[in-house]
Write a protein that holds these residues in place. Structure first.
Motif, short mmCIF file in Angstrom:
data_model
loop_
_atom_site.label_atom_id
_atom_site.label_comp_id
_atom_site.label_asym_id
_atom_site.label_seq_id
_atom_site.Cartn_x
_atom_site.Cartn_y
_atom_site.Cartn_z
N GLU A 188 0.92 -1.12 -0.10
CA GLU A 188 -0.03 -0.06 0.04
C GLU A 188 0.69 1.25 -0.05
O GLU A 188 0.45 2.41 -0.02
CB GLU A 188 -0.82 0.09 1.11
CG GLU A 188 -1.92 -1.07 1.22
CD GLU A 188 -2.82 -1.43 2.45
OE1 GLU A 188 -2.53 -0.59 3.46
OE2 GLU A 188 -3.78 -2.27 2.30
N GLY A 189 2.01 1.10 0.13
CA GLY A 189 3.16 2.26 -0.03
C GLY A 189 3.12 2.83 1.42
O GLY A 189 3.71 4.06 1.40
N ASP A 190 2.80 2.34 2.30
CA ASP A 190 2.97 2.90 3.72
C ASP A 190 4.16 2.48 4.40
O ASP A 190 4.23 1.62 5.14
CB ASP A 190 1.70 2.38 4.71
CG ASP A 190 1.63 2.98 5.91
OD1 ASP A 190 2.58 3.81 6.42
OD2 ASP A 190 0.47 2.95 6.61
N SER A 191 5.02 3.40 4.05
CA SER A 191 6.70 3.04 4.62
C SER A 191 6.69 3.24 6.00
O SER A 191 7.42 2.59 6.67
CB SER A 191 7.54 4.04 3.62
OG SER A 191 8.80 3.89 4.26
N ALA A 192 5.96 4.13 6.70
CA ALA A 192 6.15 4.40 8.02
C ALA A 192 5.83 3.43 8.82
O ALA A 192 6.29 2.82 9.86
CB ALA A 192 5.18 5.74 8.26
N LYS A 193 4.77 2.40 8.44
CA LYS A 193 4.25 1.51 9.02
C LYS A 193 5.05 -0.06 8.68
O LYS A 193 5.30 -0.68 9.49
CB LYS A 193 2.75 0.99 8.63
CG LYS A 193 2.04 0.05 9.40
CD LYS A 193 0.60 -0.34 8.97
CE LYS A 193 0.03 -1.57 9.97
NZ LYS A 193 -1.39 -1.68 9.46
N ALA A 194 5.25 -0.15 7.48
CA ALA A 194 5.99 -1.29 6.93
C ALA A 194 7.35 -1.44 7.14
O ALA A 194 7.81 -2.36 7.78
CB ALA A 194 6.01 -1.22 5.29
N THR A 195 8.11 -0.14 7.18
CA THR A 195 9.57 -0.31 7.45
C THR A 195 9.92 -0.87 8.92
O THR A 195 10.75 -1.96 9.20
CB THR A 195 10.16 1.04 7.49
OG1 THR A 195 10.02 1.37 6.19
CG2 THR A 195 11.75 1.01 7.58
N PRO A 196 9.27 -0.49 10.10
CA PRO A 196 9.71 -1.03 11.31
C PRO A 196 9.28 -2.52 11.49
O PRO A 196 10.05 -3.33 12.20
CB PRO A 196 8.92 0.00 12.65
CG PRO A 196 8.16 0.49 11.46
CD PRO A 196 8.43 0.74 10.43
N LEU A 197 8.10 -2.93 11.07
CA LEU A 197 7.72 -4.28 11.06
C LEU A 197 8.67 -5.29 10.29
O LEU A 197 9.13 -6.43 10.73
CB LEU A 197 6.44 -4.55 10.61
CG LEU A 197 5.37 -3.72 11.36
CD1 LEU A 197 3.99 -3.86 10.47
CD2 LEU A 197 5.01 -4.70 12.35
N LEU A 198 9.18 -4.80 8.97
CA LEU A 198 10.03 -5.48 8.23
C LEU A 198 11.55 -5.46 8.75
O LEU A 198 12.36 -6.64 8.70
CB LEU A 198 9.92 -5.32 6.81
CG LEU A 198 8.47 -5.44 6.32
CD1 LEU A 198 8.52 -4.73 4.72
CD2 LEU A 198 8.07 -6.82 6.25
N GLN A 199 11.85 -4.41 9.13
CA GLN A 199 13.31 -4.26 9.89
C GLN A 199 13.25 -5.31 11.12
O GLN A 199 14.28 -5.80 11.44
CB GLN A 199 13.44 -2.83 9.90
CG GLN A 199 14.09 -2.03 8.99
CD GLN A 199 15.35 -2.28 8.14
OE1 GLN A 199 15.85 -3.44 8.79
NE2 GLN A 199 15.67 -1.50 7.46
N GLY A 200 11.98 -5.32 11.78
CA GLY A 200 12.23 -6.19 12.86
C GLY A 200 12.21 -7.75 12.50
O GLY A 200 12.64 -8.27 13.35
N ILE A 201 11.71 -7.99 11.58
CA ILE A 201 11.81 -9.44 11.18
C ILE A 201 13.28 -9.82 10.83
O ILE A 201 13.94 -10.91 11.29
CB ILE A 201 10.97 -9.55 9.98
CG1 ILE A 201 9.64 -9.53 10.09
CG2 ILE A 201 11.30 -10.72 9.21
CD1 ILE A 201 8.88 -10.59 11.09
N LEU A 202 14.17 -8.80 10.13
CA LEU A 202 15.38 -9.05 9.85
C LEU A 202 16.26 -9.09 10.89
O LEU A 202 17.08 -9.67 11.03
CB LEU A 202 15.75 -7.94 8.72
CG LEU A 202 15.28 -7.75 7.54
CD1 LEU A 202 16.20 -6.69 6.67
CD2 LEU A 202 15.42 -9.30 6.80
#
Length: 429
Positions: free
Chosen positions: A70-84
């Motif tokens: 959906e292009g929501d970088s503010a929401k997506a980035t911490p979630l995905l970085q947390g996975i990494l």
């Protein structure tokens, strides 16, 4: 190889976007209801098993990928970085890298996206559906980043290992070959793409036409452009393609005919096309023994565009209108447009052209002023400008001024011989 006018005229729509859409990203889990048919049933790659067991990781991954889609970088980035950072699952990390790569792409960081996709693929942790999706996506990223040969190599690897062929993949390859100036290969790839679907993307024709043109097959390019225009007479891109193909082949009457038909039908609403039509008339006039009829038509087109509010009031357009009027022997109109352009322009061109008309009209004082203004603005042919200044001074009976101007003209290679000969004749060398 020097690119042709077709390449220069066809704006961004000339070639299909290398990454027109990013494929929807794979999610961590899929329900059994309405499960799609596998896309790579015959793939040669041995499919690894998923090592994702944590419900928390699964939820964060799905939420992060959905937000990235959906292009929501503010929401997506911490979630995905947390996975990494925290997950022990190679599968989860690989999909998180894909999500972050897509965010990089949307932010214009193609190299960052490429690095993440390569890491994701190198982990060899994804099932075939996700793995080959990422591999195709990597090819798109490479081509968007002007790494065209890597894009081609990746598409061909995707086909070989995934045992899958699509029209889009051949069109993507055709784009890359065009970028590499491998035009025969581009033609082959685009024609292959078109043969694989009943609804080929219209933009593929742009790549095909440009490739035909670059290989000297102007007849094929023209036929394709005309076919596209006949089928879609109100399509601005089809019109632009036809104009560019005919102009590149120096088939100016055909290009003019296409534009005039569009103007008569009310489809010529773009400033650049009005200006193009006017310029084509002037070019045709230069190649004719009698340029005046073409200049008259060029002037009429420009006045029509100005009256409709399509052609802007700027220096370039006003100089062009002045040129058309001057060649049409309408000096009064020419002068009015050059004088209009003079304060708008910074190069001195309009001032010098106004001075030329004024010299013809023997209005020497005004011609002198415009010539001096043109020189002050840095007119590129300075020697010629000083010759004009000398002419104005002679008209004003100012011998000293004429000699001074010619001495200036003698300092420039373009007018040195002429100026020195005149000065010698005047005994002022």
């Amino acid at each position: 190889m020097k690119r042709s006018i077709l390449y220069r005229l066809l704006t961004a729509a000339l070639v299909c976007s290398s990454v027109a859409t990013i494929p929807g990203m794979a999610l961590a889990k899929q329900t059994d209801d309405a499960k799609p048919q596998p896309l790579y049933p015959n793939a040669t790659r041995k499919e690894p098993k998923s090592d994702l067991t944590s419900q928390k990781d699964s939820k964060n991954l799905n939420d992060g990928l959905n937000a990235a889609n959906e292009g929501d970088s503010a929401k997506a980035t911490p979630l995905l970085q947390g996975i990494l950072s925290d997950s022990k699952s190679k599968y989860a990390k690989a999909l998180a890298q894909q999500g972050l790569a897509n965010l990089d792409y949307k932010a214009g960081d193609l190299k960052g996206g490429i690095s993440l996709l390569k890491e994701s693929l190198d982990s060899d942790a994804l099932p075939n559906e996700a793995y080959f999706q990422l591999e195709y996506e990597l090819a798109q990223f490479y081509i968007a980043d002007h790494q065209d040969q890597l894009g081609i190599d990746t598409v061909e690897k995707w086909r070989a290992e995934g045992k899958r062929e699509t029209a889009d993949s051949y069109a993507l390859e055709g784009q890359a070959y065009y970028n590499l100036q491998k035009y025969p290969d581009a033609i082959t790839a685009i024609k292959k793409a078109q043969s694989m679907t009943t609804t080929p993307n219209a933009s593929w024709n742009s790549v095909l036409m440009a490739s035909y043109n670059e290989t000297g097959q102007s007849a094929q390019a023209g036929a394709l452009a005309q076919q596209q225009l006949d089928a879609h007479p109100d399509d601005p891109q089809a019109l632009q393609n036809a104009i560019a193909v005919y102009a590149n082949a120096h088939q100016y009457p055909q290009a003019i005919d296409v534009l005039e038909k569009a103007r008569a039908a009310g489809h010529l609403t773009d400033e650049k096309n009005y200006v193009m039509l006017a310029k084509l008339y002037l070019i045709s006039g230069q190649e004719s023994q009698d340029s005046k009829p073409y200049a008259v038509k060029s002037l009429a087109v420009l006045k029509d565009g100005e009256a409709k509010g399509i052609i802007s009031d700027n220096a370039a357009n006003n100089i062009l209108t002045g040129d058309a009027a001057f060649l049409a022997d309408d000096n009064a109109t020419a002068l009015s447009f050059y004088e209009k352009a003079a304060p708008q322009a910074t190069t001195g061109e309009a001032d010098i052209k106004a001075a030329q008309v004024l010299l013809v009209q023997e209005k020497f004082a005004a011609a002198k002023k415009y010539t001096q203004d043109g020189i002050a603005k840095g007119y590129s042919h300075t020697g010629n400008a000083y010759v004009m200044l000398a002419q104005a001074e002679r008209g004003l009976k100012n011998s000293a001024g004429a000699i001074a101007a010619m001495k200036k003209a003698a300092q420039y290679p373009e007018t040195a011989d002429k100026a020195n000969a005149w000065l010698k004749k005047q005994g002022a060398h």
